[in-house]
Design a protein around this motif. Sequence first.
Motif, mmCIF file in Angstrom:
data_model
loop_
_atom_site.group_PDB
_atom_site.id
_atom_site.type_symbol
_atom_site.label_atom_id
_atom_site.label_comp_id
_atom_site.label_asym_id
_atom_site.label_seq_id
_atom_site.Cartn_x
_atom_site.Cartn_y
_atom_site.Cartn_z
ATOM 1 N N THR A 161 93.083 35.997 -33.495
ATOM 2 C CA THR A 161 94.194 36.149 -32.551
ATOM 3 C C THR A 161 94.765 34.787 -32.182
ATOM 4 N N PRO A 162 96.036 34.739 -31.781
ATOM 5 C CA PRO A 162 96.613 33.461 -31.339
ATOM 6 C C PRO A 162 95.985 33.005 -30.031
ATOM 7 N N LEU A 163 95.902 31.715 -29.867
ATOM 8 C CA LEU A 163 95.312 31.146 -28.654
ATOM 9 C C LEU A 163 96.232 31.402 -27.461
ATOM 10 N N ASP A 164 95.671 31.969 -26.405
ATOM 11 C CA ASP A 164 96.446 32.210 -25.194
ATOM 12 C C ASP A 164 96.806 30.871 -24.546
ATOM 13 N N PRO A 165 98.053 30.702 -24.085
ATOM 14 C CA PRO A 165 98.441 29.433 -23.458
ATOM 15 C C PRO A 165 97.540 29.037 -22.290
ATOM 16 N N ALA A 166 97.077 30.009 -21.503
ATOM 17 C CA ALA A 166 96.196 29.689 -20.380
ATOM 18 C C ALA A 166 94.840 29.182 -20.864
ATOM 19 N N VAL A 167 94.397 29.683 -22.006
ATOM 20 C CA VAL A 167 93.146 29.202 -22.601
ATOM 21 C C VAL A 167 93.330 27.760 -23.075
ATOM 22 N N ARG A 168 94.455 27.503 -23.714
ATOM 23 C CA ARG A 168 94.739 26.140 -24.178
ATOM 24 C C ARG A 168 94.733 25.154 -23.002
ATOM 25 N N GLU A 169 95.349 25.550 -21.899
ATOM 26 C CA GLU A 169 95.398 24.674 -20.724
ATOM 27 C C GLU A 169 94.000 24.380 -20.191
ATOM 28 N N ALA A 170 93.137 25.393 -20.206
ATOM 29 C CA ALA A 170 91.767 25.200 -19.728
ATOM 30 C C ALA A 170 90.982 24.249 -20.625
ATOM 31 N N MET A 171 91.325 24.240 -21.912
ATOM 32 C CA MET A 171 90.597 23.410 -22.872
ATOM 33 C C MET A 171 91.083 21.972 -22.918
ATOM 34 N N LEU A 172 92.351 21.742 -22.596
ATOM 35 C CA LEU A 172 92.963 20.428 -22.808
ATOM 36 C C LEU A 172 92.214 19.255 -22.171
ATOM 37 N N PRO A 173 91.698 19.386 -20.943
ATOM 38 C CA PRO A 173 90.969 18.237 -20.377
ATOM 39 C C PRO A 173 89.789 17.803 -21.235
ATOM 40 N N TRP A 174 89.188 18.742 -21.961
ATOM 41 C CA TRP A 174 88.017 18.430 -22.778
ATOM 42 C C TRP A 174 88.390 17.839 -24.127
ATOM 43 N N LEU A 175 89.693 17.642 -24.328
ATOM 44 C CA LEU A 175 90.191 16.888 -25.486
ATOM 45 C C LEU A 175 90.573 15.467 -25.082
ATOM 46 N N GLY A 176 90.397 15.142 -23.800
ATOM 47 C CA GLY A 176 90.808 13.831 -23.316
ATOM 48 C C GLY A 176 89.853 13.234 -22.315
#
Length: 382
Positions: free
Chosen positions: A13-28
Amino acid sequence: MFTPVYLDHNATTPLDPAVREAMLPWLGVRFGNASSRHEYGRAARKAIDEARAQVAAAVGAHPTEVIFTSGGSEANNLFIKGAAALLKPGCIAVSAIEHPCVREPARQLVRQGWQLDEIAVDGSGRVDASAFEAVLAKRPRLVSTMLANNETGVLQDVPALAAAVRAQGGWMHCDAVQALGKMKVDFRALGVHGLTVSSHKIQGPLGAGALVVDKRVELAPLVAGGGQERNLRSGTENVMAIVGFGKACELATRDLDARSAHLAVLQGRCEAGLAQLGARIFSADAPRLANTVFFAIEGIDGETLVGKLDRAGFAVASGSACSSANPEPSHTLVAMGVEAGLARSAVRVSFGVGNTTQDVDGFLKALGENLASLRTLTAMAV
Protein backbone atom coordinates in the motif's frame (compact mmCIF):
# COMPACT_ATOMS: atom_id res chain seq x y z
CA MET A 1 4.80 11.14 -15.69
CA PHE A 2 2.49 8.22 -16.46
CA THR A 3 0.87 7.01 -13.23
CA PRO A 4 -1.37 3.93 -13.51
CA VAL A 5 -4.40 3.57 -11.27
CA TYR A 6 -3.21 1.37 -8.41
CA LEU A 7 -5.45 -1.66 -7.82
CA ASP A 8 -2.96 -3.99 -6.09
CA HIS A 9 -3.29 -3.09 -2.42
CA ASN A 10 -2.98 -6.69 -1.25
CA ALA A 11 0.62 -6.61 -2.52
CA THR A 12 1.53 -3.38 -0.76
CA THR A 13 0.00 0.00 0.00
CA PRO A 14 1.11 3.62 -0.46
CA LEU A 15 2.63 5.29 2.57
CA ASP A 16 0.10 7.42 4.43
CA PRO A 17 1.25 11.08 4.65
CA ALA A 18 0.70 11.06 8.42
CA VAL A 19 2.92 8.00 8.71
CA ARG A 20 5.62 9.72 6.67
CA GLU A 21 5.47 12.74 8.98
CA ALA A 22 5.87 10.52 12.04
CA MET A 23 8.94 8.88 10.50
CA LEU A 24 10.73 11.98 9.21
CA PRO A 25 12.46 12.98 12.49
CA TRP A 26 14.12 9.55 12.53
CA LEU A 27 15.69 10.33 9.16
CA GLY A 28 17.39 13.40 10.61
CA VAL A 29 17.75 14.86 14.09
CA ARG A 30 16.63 11.68 15.85
CA PHE A 31 19.05 8.83 15.29
CA GLY A 32 19.76 7.15 18.63
CA ASN A 33 20.33 3.45 19.26
CA ALA A 34 17.53 2.28 21.55
CA SER A 35 20.04 0.26 23.60
CA SER A 36 22.12 3.35 24.45
CA ARG A 37 21.79 4.86 27.94
CA HIS A 38 22.05 8.52 26.96
CA GLU A 39 19.26 10.89 25.89
CA TYR A 40 19.43 9.90 22.22
CA GLY A 41 19.03 6.24 23.14
CA ARG A 42 16.25 6.93 25.63
CA ALA A 43 14.33 8.87 22.97
CA ALA A 44 14.60 5.94 20.58
CA ARG A 45 13.48 3.49 23.26
CA LYS A 46 10.50 5.71 24.10
CA ALA A 47 9.51 5.87 20.42
CA ILE A 48 9.65 2.07 20.13
CA ASP A 49 7.62 1.64 23.31
CA GLU A 50 4.96 4.02 22.00
CA ALA A 51 4.81 2.17 18.68
CA ARG A 52 4.54 -1.15 20.49
CA ALA A 53 1.53 0.17 22.39
CA GLN A 54 -0.06 1.36 19.12
CA VAL A 55 0.38 -2.04 17.47
CA ALA A 56 -0.97 -3.81 20.55
CA ALA A 57 -4.02 -1.55 20.68
CA ALA A 58 -4.79 -2.25 17.02
CA VAL A 59 -5.09 -6.00 17.68
CA GLY A 60 -6.38 -6.06 21.25
CA ALA A 61 -3.15 -7.30 22.80
CA HIS A 62 -0.84 -6.16 25.60
CA PRO A 63 2.29 -4.26 24.51
CA THR A 64 4.55 -6.85 26.10
CA GLU A 65 3.10 -9.44 23.69
CA VAL A 66 4.32 -7.55 20.59
CA ILE A 67 7.64 -8.63 19.06
CA PHE A 68 8.85 -6.40 16.23
CA THR A 69 10.26 -8.10 13.12
CA SER A 70 11.27 -7.09 9.60
CA GLY A 71 7.83 -8.09 8.28
CA GLY A 72 5.22 -10.82 8.05
CA SER A 73 7.56 -13.46 6.62
CA GLU A 74 9.99 -13.20 9.52
CA ALA A 75 7.17 -13.18 12.07
CA ASN A 76 5.64 -16.34 10.60
CA ASN A 77 9.04 -18.05 10.58
CA LEU A 78 9.71 -16.94 14.14
CA PHE A 79 6.58 -18.58 15.47
CA ILE A 80 6.79 -21.81 13.48
CA LYS A 81 10.52 -22.42 13.82
CA GLY A 82 10.79 -20.85 17.25
CA ALA A 83 8.02 -23.01 18.69
CA ALA A 84 9.22 -26.18 16.97
CA ALA A 85 12.72 -25.73 18.36
CA LEU A 86 11.41 -26.12 21.91
CA LEU A 87 8.90 -28.90 21.27
CA LYS A 88 9.33 -32.60 20.72
CA PRO A 89 8.79 -33.30 16.99
CA GLY A 90 5.24 -34.28 16.16
CA CYS A 91 2.56 -33.19 13.73
CA ILE A 92 2.48 -29.67 12.30
CA ALA A 93 -0.57 -28.74 10.23
CA VAL A 94 -1.07 -25.76 7.93
CA SER A 95 -3.94 -25.04 5.60
CA ALA A 96 -3.41 -25.82 1.91
CA ILE A 97 -3.77 -22.13 1.01
CA GLU A 98 -1.16 -20.64 3.34
CA HIS A 99 1.35 -18.05 2.16
CA PRO A 100 4.79 -19.50 1.22
CA CYS A 101 6.32 -17.97 4.36
CA VAL A 102 4.17 -20.39 6.37
CA ARG A 103 4.31 -23.41 4.05
CA GLU A 104 8.06 -23.38 3.51
CA PRO A 105 9.22 -23.23 7.17
CA ALA A 106 6.68 -25.97 7.92
CA ARG A 107 8.21 -28.09 5.15
CA GLN A 108 11.69 -27.45 6.53
CA LEU A 109 10.62 -29.00 9.84
CA VAL A 110 10.06 -32.34 8.10
CA ARG A 111 13.85 -32.70 7.89
CA GLN A 112 13.92 -32.37 11.68
CA GLY A 113 11.53 -35.25 12.26
CA TRP A 114 8.20 -33.42 12.09
CA GLN A 115 5.19 -34.76 10.20
CA LEU A 116 3.54 -32.13 7.99
CA ASP A 117 -0.16 -32.23 7.18
CA GLU A 118 -1.78 -29.76 4.79
CA ILE A 119 -5.41 -29.16 5.70
CA ALA A 120 -7.60 -29.30 2.61
CA VAL A 121 -10.01 -26.51 1.71
CA ASP A 122 -13.35 -26.66 -0.08
CA GLY A 123 -14.20 -25.17 -3.46
CA SER A 124 -14.69 -21.75 -1.89
CA GLY A 125 -11.32 -21.76 -0.15
CA ARG A 126 -12.57 -22.40 3.39
CA VAL A 127 -10.92 -25.03 5.60
CA ASP A 128 -12.74 -28.32 5.00
CA ALA A 129 -14.39 -29.50 8.23
CA SER A 130 -13.77 -33.21 7.71
CA ALA A 131 -10.14 -32.62 6.72
CA PHE A 132 -9.64 -30.51 9.83
CA GLU A 133 -11.18 -33.19 12.04
CA ALA A 134 -8.83 -35.77 10.53
CA VAL A 135 -5.83 -33.59 11.33
CA LEU A 136 -7.06 -32.97 14.88
CA ALA A 137 -7.18 -36.72 15.43
CA LYS A 138 -3.38 -36.68 15.08
CA ARG A 139 -3.14 -34.21 17.98
CA PRO A 140 -0.97 -31.64 16.14
CA ARG A 141 1.51 -29.68 18.23
CA LEU A 142 1.43 -26.70 15.86
CA VAL A 143 -1.32 -25.45 13.54
CA SER A 144 -1.25 -22.35 11.33
CA THR A 145 -4.22 -20.95 9.42
CA MET A 146 -4.46 -17.49 7.89
CA LEU A 147 -7.31 -15.17 8.77
CA ALA A 148 -7.76 -13.71 5.27
CA ASN A 149 -6.35 -15.17 2.07
CA ASN A 150 -4.10 -12.83 0.11
CA GLU A 151 -5.46 -13.94 -3.28
CA THR A 152 -9.17 -14.66 -2.83
CA GLY A 153 -9.76 -12.57 0.31
CA VAL A 154 -11.60 -15.53 1.88
CA LEU A 155 -11.96 -15.43 5.67
CA GLN A 156 -11.46 -18.45 7.92
CA ASP A 157 -13.34 -19.12 11.15
CA VAL A 158 -10.14 -18.84 13.16
CA PRO A 159 -11.79 -18.68 16.62
CA ALA A 160 -13.49 -22.06 16.06
CA LEU A 161 -10.33 -23.62 14.62
CA ALA A 162 -8.20 -22.26 17.46
CA ALA A 163 -10.59 -23.51 20.14
CA ALA A 164 -10.40 -27.03 18.69
CA VAL A 165 -6.59 -26.93 18.52
CA ARG A 166 -6.33 -25.67 22.09
CA ALA A 167 -8.66 -28.44 23.28
CA GLN A 168 -6.18 -30.95 21.85
CA GLY A 169 -3.24 -29.26 23.58
CA GLY A 170 -1.73 -27.71 20.45
CA TRP A 171 -0.45 -24.23 19.69
CA MET A 172 -2.35 -22.17 17.15
CA HIS A 173 -0.83 -19.50 14.93
CA CYS A 174 -2.66 -17.12 12.59
CA ASP A 175 -1.27 -15.03 9.75
CA ALA A 176 -3.44 -11.89 9.83
CA VAL A 177 -1.29 -9.82 7.47
CA GLN A 178 -4.06 -9.28 4.92
CA ALA A 179 -6.81 -8.79 7.50
CA LEU A 180 -5.44 -5.91 9.57
CA GLY A 181 -6.86 -2.59 8.45
CA LYS A 182 -9.68 -4.21 6.48
CA MET A 183 -11.59 -5.84 9.32
CA LYS A 184 -11.49 -5.99 13.10
CA VAL A 185 -8.60 -8.13 14.33
CA ASP A 186 -8.71 -9.10 18.00
CA PHE A 187 -5.93 -11.28 19.38
CA ARG A 188 -8.01 -12.38 22.39
CA ALA A 189 -11.18 -13.10 20.43
CA LEU A 190 -9.29 -15.15 17.84
CA GLY A 191 -7.98 -17.35 20.63
CA VAL A 192 -4.60 -17.98 19.01
CA HIS A 193 -1.16 -18.29 20.56
CA GLY A 194 0.58 -16.27 17.86
CA LEU A 195 -0.61 -13.61 15.41
CA THR A 196 1.33 -12.09 12.51
CA VAL A 197 0.78 -8.54 11.20
CA SER A 198 2.71 -6.36 8.76
CA SER A 199 3.22 -2.64 8.26
CA HIS A 200 3.26 -2.21 4.49
CA LYS A 201 -0.22 -3.71 4.07
CA ILE A 202 -1.76 -0.87 6.11
CA GLN A 203 -0.08 2.17 4.52
CA GLY A 204 2.97 1.87 6.73
CA PRO A 205 6.61 1.48 5.66
CA LEU A 206 8.18 -1.62 4.19
CA GLY A 207 10.50 -3.56 6.48
CA ALA A 208 8.42 -3.68 9.66
CA GLY A 209 6.08 -6.30 11.07
CA ALA A 210 5.23 -7.96 14.33
CA LEU A 211 4.53 -11.29 15.94
CA VAL A 212 1.98 -11.00 18.73
CA VAL A 213 2.64 -13.95 21.01
CA ASP A 214 0.94 -15.28 24.11
CA LYS A 215 3.28 -14.93 27.10
CA ARG A 216 2.73 -18.58 27.95
CA VAL A 217 4.35 -19.67 24.68
CA GLU A 218 8.09 -20.22 24.66
CA LEU A 219 9.95 -19.55 21.42
CA ALA A 220 13.58 -19.97 20.42
CA PRO A 221 14.99 -16.90 18.64
CA LEU A 222 15.83 -16.98 14.95
CA VAL A 223 18.50 -14.32 15.49
CA ALA A 224 20.69 -14.48 18.59
CA GLY A 225 22.77 -11.59 19.81
CA GLY A 226 22.07 -8.55 21.93
CA GLY A 227 18.75 -9.77 23.29
CA GLN A 228 16.43 -7.16 21.84
CA GLU A 229 12.69 -7.87 21.61
CA ARG A 230 12.49 -10.10 24.69
CA ASN A 231 15.55 -12.03 23.47
CA LEU A 232 13.51 -13.23 20.48
CA ARG A 233 14.83 -10.91 17.78
CA SER A 234 18.33 -9.56 18.39
CA GLY A 235 19.69 -6.65 16.41
CA THR A 236 19.53 -2.87 16.56
CA GLU A 237 15.92 -1.86 16.02
CA ASN A 238 14.79 -0.08 12.84
CA VAL A 239 13.33 2.82 14.82
CA MET A 240 12.11 4.77 11.79
CA ALA A 241 10.13 1.83 10.37
CA ILE A 242 8.79 0.81 13.78
CA VAL A 243 7.55 4.35 14.45
CA GLY A 244 5.83 4.34 11.06
CA PHE A 245 4.28 0.94 11.75
CA GLY A 246 2.88 2.18 15.04
CA LYS A 247 1.34 5.25 13.42
CA ALA A 248 -0.10 3.13 10.60
CA CYS A 249 -1.73 0.82 13.17
CA GLU A 250 -3.27 3.80 14.93
CA LEU A 251 -4.74 5.04 11.64
CA ALA A 252 -5.84 1.56 10.48
CA THR A 253 -8.32 1.21 13.34
CA ARG A 254 -9.95 4.62 12.82
CA ASP A 255 -13.22 4.73 10.88
CA LEU A 256 -12.84 1.05 10.03
CA ASP A 257 -16.55 0.51 9.37
CA ALA A 258 -16.78 3.44 6.96
CA ARG A 259 -13.64 2.33 5.17
CA SER A 260 -14.93 -1.22 4.82
CA ALA A 261 -18.27 0.04 3.51
CA HIS A 262 -16.50 2.12 0.84
CA LEU A 263 -14.41 -0.86 -0.24
CA ALA A 264 -17.50 -3.07 -0.39
CA VAL A 265 -19.15 -0.61 -2.79
CA LEU A 266 -16.11 -0.79 -5.08
CA GLN A 267 -16.03 -4.58 -4.85
CA GLY A 268 -19.73 -4.91 -5.71
CA ARG A 269 -19.48 -2.50 -8.66
CA CYS A 270 -16.42 -4.31 -9.99
CA GLU A 271 -17.96 -7.77 -9.71
CA ALA A 272 -21.18 -6.66 -11.38
CA GLY A 273 -19.16 -5.39 -14.34
CA LEU A 274 -17.02 -8.51 -14.45
CA ALA A 275 -20.13 -10.70 -14.56
CA GLN A 276 -21.27 -8.81 -17.66
CA LEU A 277 -17.91 -9.59 -19.27
CA GLY A 278 -18.31 -13.30 -18.58
CA ALA A 279 -15.76 -13.54 -15.78
CA ARG A 280 -15.75 -16.21 -13.11
CA ILE A 281 -15.29 -14.70 -9.66
CA PHE A 282 -13.56 -17.08 -7.29
CA SER A 283 -14.98 -17.63 -3.78
CA ALA A 284 -17.94 -15.35 -4.50
CA ASP A 285 -20.11 -17.39 -2.10
CA ALA A 286 -17.68 -17.24 0.85
CA PRO A 287 -17.10 -14.54 3.47
CA ARG A 288 -14.34 -12.33 2.02
CA LEU A 289 -12.43 -9.13 2.55
CA ALA A 290 -14.40 -6.21 1.16
CA ASN A 291 -11.52 -5.02 -1.03
CA THR A 292 -10.57 -8.18 -2.95
CA VAL A 293 -11.78 -9.52 -6.30
CA PHE A 294 -10.09 -12.61 -7.78
CA PHE A 295 -11.44 -13.54 -11.19
CA ALA A 296 -10.67 -15.34 -14.44
CA ILE A 297 -11.91 -15.17 -17.99
CA GLU A 298 -11.62 -18.52 -19.67
CA GLY A 299 -9.15 -18.71 -22.53
CA ILE A 300 -7.34 -15.48 -21.55
CA ASP A 301 -3.91 -15.84 -19.93
CA GLY A 302 -3.77 -13.94 -16.65
CA GLU A 303 -0.18 -12.70 -16.99
CA THR A 304 -0.86 -11.44 -20.50
CA LEU A 305 -3.97 -9.61 -19.33
CA VAL A 306 -2.11 -8.03 -16.41
CA GLY A 307 0.49 -6.69 -18.84
CA LYS A 308 -2.19 -5.29 -21.16
CA LEU A 309 -3.99 -3.59 -18.28
CA ASP A 310 -0.76 -2.10 -16.99
CA ARG A 311 -0.12 -0.50 -20.37
CA ALA A 312 -3.72 0.75 -20.32
CA GLY A 313 -3.08 2.45 -16.97
CA PHE A 314 -4.33 -0.03 -14.37
CA ALA A 315 -1.99 -1.88 -11.98
CA VAL A 316 -3.43 -5.27 -11.00
CA ALA A 317 -1.91 -8.69 -10.25
CA SER A 318 -2.14 -12.26 -11.43
CA GLY A 319 -1.94 -13.59 -7.86
CA SER A 320 0.31 -13.22 -4.83
CA ALA A 321 3.11 -10.69 -5.29
CA CYS A 322 5.43 -12.92 -3.27
CA SER A 323 4.92 -15.76 -5.77
CA SER A 324 4.85 -13.73 -8.98
CA ALA A 325 8.10 -15.26 -10.24
CA ASN A 326 6.52 -18.72 -10.15
CA PRO A 327 5.01 -19.70 -13.53
CA GLU A 328 2.79 -22.31 -11.92
CA PRO A 329 -0.92 -21.58 -11.43
CA SER A 330 -2.06 -20.17 -8.09
CA HIS A 331 -1.59 -22.80 -5.39
CA THR A 332 -4.66 -21.35 -3.67
CA LEU A 333 -6.88 -22.01 -6.69
CA VAL A 334 -5.37 -25.46 -7.25
CA ALA A 335 -6.10 -26.32 -3.60
CA MET A 336 -9.70 -25.19 -4.21
CA GLY A 337 -9.98 -27.67 -7.08
CA VAL A 338 -9.87 -25.08 -9.87
CA GLU A 339 -8.64 -26.56 -13.16
CA ALA A 340 -5.06 -25.49 -13.91
CA GLY A 341 -5.91 -23.80 -17.20
CA LEU A 342 -8.54 -21.59 -15.60
CA ALA A 343 -6.23 -20.91 -12.66
CA ARG A 344 -3.63 -19.55 -15.09
CA SER A 345 -6.24 -17.05 -16.25
CA ALA A 346 -6.63 -15.59 -12.76
CA VAL A 347 -6.30 -11.86 -12.11
CA ARG A 348 -6.53 -10.15 -8.72
CA VAL A 349 -7.90 -6.68 -8.11
CA SER A 350 -7.46 -5.32 -4.58
CA PHE A 351 -8.81 -1.88 -3.74
CA GLY A 352 -7.57 0.68 -1.26
CA VAL A 353 -9.20 3.60 0.52
CA GLY A 354 -8.03 6.03 -2.14
CA ASN A 355 -9.77 4.21 -5.00
CA THR A 356 -13.03 5.53 -6.45
CA THR A 357 -15.96 4.29 -8.47
CA GLN A 358 -14.38 6.10 -11.43
CA ASP A 359 -11.33 3.86 -11.01
CA VAL A 360 -13.59 0.80 -11.15
CA ASP A 361 -15.42 2.02 -14.25
CA GLY A 362 -12.16 2.86 -15.99
CA PHE A 363 -10.74 -0.56 -15.16
CA LEU A 364 -13.81 -2.35 -16.51
CA LYS A 365 -13.71 -0.29 -19.71
CA ALA A 366 -10.01 -1.07 -20.25
CA LEU A 367 -10.61 -4.73 -19.46
CA GLY A 368 -13.43 -4.98 -21.99
CA GLU A 369 -11.33 -3.34 -24.71
CA ASN A 370 -8.36 -5.61 -24.08
CA LEU A 371 -10.52 -8.72 -23.96
CA ALA A 372 -11.83 -7.91 -27.42
CA SER A 373 -8.31 -7.61 -28.87
CA LEU A 374 -7.03 -10.72 -27.06
CA ARG A 375 -9.97 -12.79 -28.28
CA THR A 376 -9.36 -11.61 -31.82
CA LEU A 377 -5.71 -12.68 -31.57
CA THR A 378 -6.74 -16.03 -30.09
CA ALA A 379 -9.22 -16.61 -32.93
CA MET A 380 -6.59 -15.77 -35.55
CA ALA A 381 -4.11 -18.21 -33.95
CA VAL A 382 -6.54 -21.13 -34.07
